[in-house]
Design a protein around this motif. Structure first.
Motif, PDB file in Angstrom:
ATOM      1  N   PHE A  90       0.850  -1.177   0.000  1.00  0.00           N
ATOM      2  CA  PHE A  90       0.000   0.000   0.000  1.00  0.00           C
ATOM      3  C   PHE A  90       0.891   1.234   0.000  1.00  0.00           C
ATOM      4  O   PHE A  90       1.699   1.428   0.905  1.00  0.00           O
ATOM      5  N   LEU A  91       0.740   2.079  -1.006  1.00  0.00           N
ATOM      6  CA  LEU A  91       1.538   3.289  -1.125  1.00  0.00           C
ATOM      7  C   LEU A  91       0.872   4.489  -0.477  1.00  0.00           C
ATOM      8  O   LEU A  91       1.534   5.482  -0.175  1.00  0.00           O
ATOM      9  N   LEU A  92      -0.433   4.422  -0.249  1.00  0.00           N
ATOM     10  CA  LEU A  92      -1.185   5.509   0.369  1.00  0.00           C
ATOM     11  C   LEU A  92      -1.852   4.994   1.638  1.00  0.00           C
ATOM     12  O   LEU A  92      -1.885   3.779   1.885  1.00  0.00           O
ATOM     13  N   PRO A  93      -2.352   5.884   2.494  1.00  0.00           N
ATOM     14  CA  PRO A  93      -3.005   5.423   3.745  1.00  0.00           C
ATOM     15  C   PRO A  93      -4.165   4.484   3.469  1.00  0.00           C
ATOM     16  O   PRO A  93      -4.918   4.641   2.497  1.00  0.00           O
ATOM     17  N   LEU A  94      -4.303   3.489   4.350  1.00  0.00           N
ATOM     18  CA  LEU A  94      -5.352   2.489   4.252  1.00  0.00           C
ATOM     19  C   LEU A  94      -6.284   2.652   5.443  1.00  0.00           C
ATOM     20  O   LEU A  94      -5.848   2.589   6.585  1.00  0.00           O
ATOM     21  N   TYR A  95      -7.565   2.877   5.169  1.00  0.00           N
ATOM     22  CA  TYR A  95      -8.563   3.061   6.217  1.00  0.00           C
ATOM     23  C   TYR A  95      -9.529   1.874   6.165  1.00  0.00           C
ATOM     24  O   TYR A  95     -10.263   1.697   5.193  1.00  0.00           O
ATOM     25  N   VAL A  96      -9.493   1.059   7.206  1.00  0.00           N
ATOM     26  CA  VAL A  96     -10.356  -0.112   7.283  1.00  0.00           C
ATOM     27  C   VAL A  96     -10.926  -0.202   8.698  1.00  0.00           C
ATOM     28  O   VAL A  96     -10.415   0.408   9.638  1.00  0.00           O
ATOM     29  N   LYS A  97     -11.961  -0.955   8.832  1.00  0.00           N
ATOM     30  CA  LYS A  97     -12.572  -1.176  10.135  1.00  0.00           C
ATOM     31  C   LYS A  97     -11.982  -2.387  10.843  1.00  0.00           C
ATOM     32  O   LYS A  97     -11.801  -2.389  12.056  1.00  0.00           O
ATOM     33  N   GLU A  98     -11.616  -3.394  10.086  1.00  0.00           N
ATOM     34  CA  GLU A  98     -11.096  -4.628  10.693  1.00  0.00           C
ATOM     35  C   GLU A  98     -10.182  -5.328   9.702  1.00  0.00           C
ATOM     36  O   GLU A  98     -10.488  -5.374   8.500  1.00  0.00           O
ATOM     37  N   VAL A 107       0.930   2.319  14.156  1.00  0.00           N
ATOM     38  CA  VAL A 107      -0.523   2.170  14.214  1.00  0.00           C
ATOM     39  C   VAL A 107      -1.055   3.287  15.107  1.00  0.00           C
ATOM     40  O   VAL A 107      -0.653   3.392  16.270  1.00  0.00           O
ATOM     41  N   ASN A 108      -1.946   4.122  14.572  1.00  0.00           N
ATOM     42  CA  ASN A 108      -2.512   5.247  15.306  1.00  0.00           C
ATOM     43  C   ASN A 108      -3.995   5.013  15.553  1.00  0.00           C
ATOM     44  O   ASN A 108      -4.695   4.438  14.715  1.00  0.00           O
ATOM     45  N   ALA A 109      -4.445   5.485  16.707  1.00  0.00           N
ATOM     46  CA  ALA A 109      -5.868   5.452  17.063  1.00  0.00           C
ATOM     47  C   ALA A 109      -6.322   6.881  17.319  1.00  0.00           C
ATOM     48  O   ALA A 109      -5.691   7.605  18.100  1.00  0.00           O
ATOM     49  N   ARG A 110      -7.411   7.298  16.675  1.00  0.00           N
ATOM     50  CA  ARG A 110      -7.919   8.665  16.794  1.00  0.00           C
ATOM     51  C   ARG A 110      -9.399   8.636  17.168  1.00  0.00           C
ATOM     52  O   ARG A 110     -10.111   7.677  16.856  1.00  0.00           O
ATOM     53  N   ASN A 111      -9.833   9.704  17.804  1.00  0.00           N
ATOM     54  CA  ASN A 111     -11.228   9.822  18.173  1.00  0.00           C
ATOM     55  C   ASN A 111     -12.023  10.453  17.034  1.00  0.00           C
ATOM     56  O   ASN A 111     -11.500  10.661  15.935  1.00  0.00           O
TER      57      ASN A 111
END
Length: 258
Positions: free
Chosen positions: A86-94, A113-117
């Motif tokens: 993956f060359l760009l950010p990956l946004y997944v739920k699980e 690995v980051n966690a944000r509100n």
């Protein structure tokens, strides 16, 4: 023949005729015709090349009705098999692996690995690098272990390291030593119970040695080999040359320096 037909036939025969009438051909001829054929042929070649390229791309990328290559679209989501980059950010739920298979994340440098509100603020961070795992906030886990034949090190370079548990914290070394070192002070505190040291030998090194207030016994202290362990009112430990009775009181002037 009626009168009307006779008059009409007589008028047609009296019309003047051109002797040298020129005929103009209708259609495309000459260089226009050749250009038209050329453009039609070029369009046909372009269509064939585009069709061949499309078939080649579909074959190479392995396009099917279920997905593309190692990427499959299922009823539960997207299934990715094999090694992916993956060359760009990956946004997944699980993210989870197949059954009985590990999930491996690889990077040439670090894996973060980051966690944000909901406001986008950073609430937790995990960074895995060459020196181990770095946690940006608190960590809650039932088990921490190192690889076989490797040391386990918990370190906080710029802040404090706190381990808390409502039912107790147990640190044990089955086949080795347990060492606790610090630069300033090491506090062992029990608010309601006691501090129990259970060992065949308890050693307290580098303890200061108190001296008697009288100068007559100074020569005998140089040959002293047995000492008494004493405690100052503030809890400081020191050694006092052993005698027939307790000598802690006579050498308690060391407590005034602490």
């Amino acid at each position: 023949m009626t009168r009307e037909q006779y008059i009409l036939a007589t008028q047609q025969n009296n019309l003047p005729r051109a002797e040298n009438a020129q005929l103009y051909p209708v259609g495309i001829y000459g260089w226009r015709k050749r250009c038209l054929y050329f453009f039609v042929l070029l369009l046909l070649v372009t269509m064939i090349v585009n069709l061949a390229m499309t078939i080649w791309i579909l074959k190479v990328m392995n396009f099917t009705v279920d997905g593309m290559g190692n990427l499959r679209v299922t009823e539960k989501g997207i299934r990715l098999e094999g090694i992916s980059e993956f060359l760009l950010p990956l946004y997944v739920k699980e993210i989870h692996s197949r059954k009985d298979s590990p999930l491996v994340l690889q990077s040439d440098r670090n894996v973060t690995v980051n966690a944000r509100n909901h406001m986008g603020q950073l609430t937790g961070q995990l960074t895995v690098g060459t020196e181990g795992a770095v946690f940006g906030h608190s960590v809650e886990t039932p088990h921490i272990r190192a690889e076989p034949s490797q040391d386990l090190r918990l370190e906080s370079p710029t802040r404090s390291l706190i381990m808390e548990a409502p039912r107790g914290v147990q640190v044990s070394a089955v086949a080795g030593d347990f060492k606790a070192t610090c630069r300033k002070e090491l506090h062992l505190q029990s608010t309601e119970g006691e501090i129990f040291l259970n060992a065949d030998t308890v050693r307290l090194g580098n303890l200061p040695t108190g001296s008697f207030s009288s100068s007559s016994s100074s020569s005998s202290n140089s040959r002293q080999t047995v000492y008494e362990l004493c405690v100052c009112p503030n809890g400081k430990l020191y050694l006092s040359p052993a005698g027939v009775g307790s000598t802690c009181q006579s050498s308690s002037n060391i407590c005034l320096w602490s």
